[in-house]
Scaffold this motif. Sequence first.
Motif, PDB file in Angstrom:
ATOM      1  N   ILE A  60       7.615   1.012   9.945  1.00  0.00           N
ATOM      2  CA  ILE A  60       8.890   1.513   9.423  1.00  0.00           C
ATOM      3  C   ILE A  60       9.948   1.524  10.521  1.00  0.00           C
ATOM      4  O   ILE A  60      11.106   1.136  10.303  1.00  0.00           O
ATOM      5  CB  ILE A  60       8.697   2.930   8.838  1.00  0.00           C
ATOM      6  CG1 ILE A  60       7.757   2.873   7.633  1.00  0.00           C
ATOM      7  CG2 ILE A  60      10.046   3.533   8.439  1.00  0.00           C
ATOM      8  CD1 ILE A  60       7.387   4.242   7.081  1.00  0.00           C
ATOM      9  N   ALA A  87      10.069   7.502   4.593  1.00  0.00           N
ATOM     10  CA  ALA A  87       8.778   7.286   3.948  1.00  0.00           C
ATOM     11  C   ALA A  87       8.653   8.118   2.674  1.00  0.00           C
ATOM     12  O   ALA A  87       8.096   7.649   1.671  1.00  0.00           O
ATOM     13  CB  ALA A  87       7.649   7.628   4.924  1.00  0.00           C
ATOM     14  N   ILE A  95       6.445   0.429   2.253  1.00  0.00           N
ATOM     15  CA  ILE A  95       6.724   0.482   3.693  1.00  0.00           C
ATOM     16  C   ILE A  95       7.997  -0.299   4.007  1.00  0.00           C
ATOM     17  O   ILE A  95       8.842   0.130   4.797  1.00  0.00           O
ATOM     18  CB  ILE A  95       5.522  -0.071   4.482  1.00  0.00           C
ATOM     19  CG1 ILE A  95       4.323   0.870   4.351  1.00  0.00           C
ATOM     20  CG2 ILE A  95       5.886  -0.275   5.957  1.00  0.00           C
ATOM     21  CD1 ILE A  95       3.030   0.303   4.891  1.00  0.00           C
ATOM     22  N   ALA A 141      11.001   1.732   2.993  1.00  0.00           N
ATOM     23  CA  ALA A 141      11.272   2.782   3.977  1.00  0.00           C
ATOM     24  C   ALA A 141      11.961   2.199   5.203  1.00  0.00           C
ATOM     25  O   ALA A 141      12.883   2.805   5.766  1.00  0.00           O
ATOM     26  CB  ALA A 141       9.964   3.469   4.376  1.00  0.00           C
ATOM     27  N   ARG A 142      11.521   1.016   5.609  1.00  0.00           N
ATOM     28  CA  ARG A 142      12.160   0.340   6.744  1.00  0.00           C
ATOM     29  C   ARG A 142      13.610   0.028   6.429  1.00  0.00           C
ATOM     30  O   ARG A 142      14.499   0.182   7.274  1.00  0.00           O
ATOM     31  CB  ARG A 142      11.378  -0.941   7.052  1.00  0.00           C
ATOM     32  CG  ARG A 142      11.891  -1.716   8.248  1.00  0.00           C
ATOM     33  CD  ARG A 142      11.204  -3.069   8.292  1.00  0.00           C
ATOM     34  NE  ARG A 142       9.769  -2.935   8.396  1.00  0.00           N
ATOM     35  CZ  ARG A 142       8.882  -3.814   7.928  1.00  0.00           C
ATOM     36  NH1 ARG A 142       9.316  -4.897   7.302  1.00  0.00           N
ATOM     37  NH2 ARG A 142       7.597  -3.624   8.069  1.00  0.00           N
TER      38      ARG A 142
END
Length: 580
Positions: A425, A441, A476, A479-480
Amino acid sequence: MIAAYLRLIGPLHRRRLGGVLAAKVLDAMMAGAPFVLVYLVLRAVMSPDGLAEVRPWWIGALLGVFLARAAVGLWASAAGMRLALDVSRDLRARTVAHAGCLSLGDLDAGRADDLSTIIAQDIPTLQMAPTQALPGVILHTVFPVLLVTGLAVLEPRLALVLAVAAPLCVGLMALSRRHALRLNRERADGFGTLTLRLVEYIEGLPVYRVLGAAGRRHAALAGAVEVLRAVNRRLVTRLTPLLFANALVIEGAVAAVLILSLVLLVGGALPAETVLIFVVAGVRIGESLRALMGLVDLIEGLGVSVERVRRLLDTPAMTEGTDTTPPARGAVAFRSVSWSCGDRPILRDIALDADPGTFTALVGASGSGKSSILRLLAAYGPADRGAILVDGRDVRTYRSDAYWRGVVLAPQQAFVFDASVANNIALADPDASPDRIATAAEIAGCAALVQDRAGDDGPSLGDDGARVSGGEAQRIALARLLLTRAPVLLLDEATSALDFETEAQVWRRFREATRDRTLIAAAHRLRTVRDADQILVVDGGRIVERGRHEDLLAVGGSYARLWAADAITPNTLEEPAWSA
């Protein structure tokens, strides 16, 4: 190949290579010197005075030549190895640096596979150029020429036999080279295909076995093996006669020298020492020509590697603008944008406006052009016609690093690398605090993954995210995306691997967290985008409808048909309420 290799390595390494090859020329000259000294010794020994005629300095000179040749050969080998390692290091750096300058579209079109092949296969192969191939060509070309020239002084008739054999060998080697060049290219392509099929088979074996398709997919792998085997057979079939003919010429020349020498010796027309020198020299010349013949395939193999490296380095770098100010507001506009892939039109006259902080949805059948719109906006490559504007500036005026700080794409195939979830992330912002990572997240629905696998010392996700599911990898990646500060976020089916309920929850939280950003998303599940500020229906590379959900349903056109098809989704799912 040699000229292409010299252009590839650059002027500094060319000068160093010149020193190595000059040493091999000196080595070849010293390889001929013992024949002169041995001839003088033999002539003295066979004279009436015998050993008394032998000059001591001849023996000393002979030993000196052997020692000097050993020293020169050692220096040339060491210098060639150092050069090979330096060239490899520089080529790796150049290819990686150049790949970083290519457009995302070029990398997405297979250049990444080329890069891995170049780094892992071609560049190590090219180490043989300054250590074996080029020094070998110099040694085994200069040595026979010098030796035949010297022998012509002793006995022109015998030297003529060897001189006649040389052009015949060169002609046969040139013919072999022509066949080898084409077939080595086919062999390299066949090997690359076989590697891809092998990786595909191994990675997909669990699926193939469950579906009972292992045999069929193994047949595809066997087909790739058979193609490579067929190329190798053609290589052997076409080169073997030429190599045999070349060997026949070499052995025939050596045999002719031996027979003629004996005839002249018996007839008293040639002294014994001259016969011995010619016999030994003929054998050595034959060995050199055979070694030169063996270098043909090596050189052509190196030529294939040079061509692949050169092709990558010759790929034009992405055209960079000069504007270093990243987009800040997030206003997006397409003005009559068209784009083609080769000769196939993909997008035609695309026009759209997305105001800052709004949500635009792209819907349509697979292959309609949704992803192409997002990729053009993400600067994967330039449009053929029209203009794409972000914050009123043409995307071509931005410098890429500045542009990508303002416009970020989350593709359908989420990229997850071999590190912990938190580090995956944090790829978007290495300085992000643990709280920011945890918040991103939580919004993306992968907080549990961070808790289970948190920290630098936590378990990594494995190669290509082997330890997480496709849906987990997509969360993921979301979230990144949230961790970036980009005002424009692009999502290309970025939640397609999630189940309906999880997708609805993630979308609701994601949109709430990005209301101050411009969001443009391509989607097949229309329920996830029904509350978009505008919905664009893409069909055949054109935008055929646009509007809000209720308005498009009322029209009863393409969107209404897509919505009806999407209605088979269970209606009990909780709907996202982004407008609330």
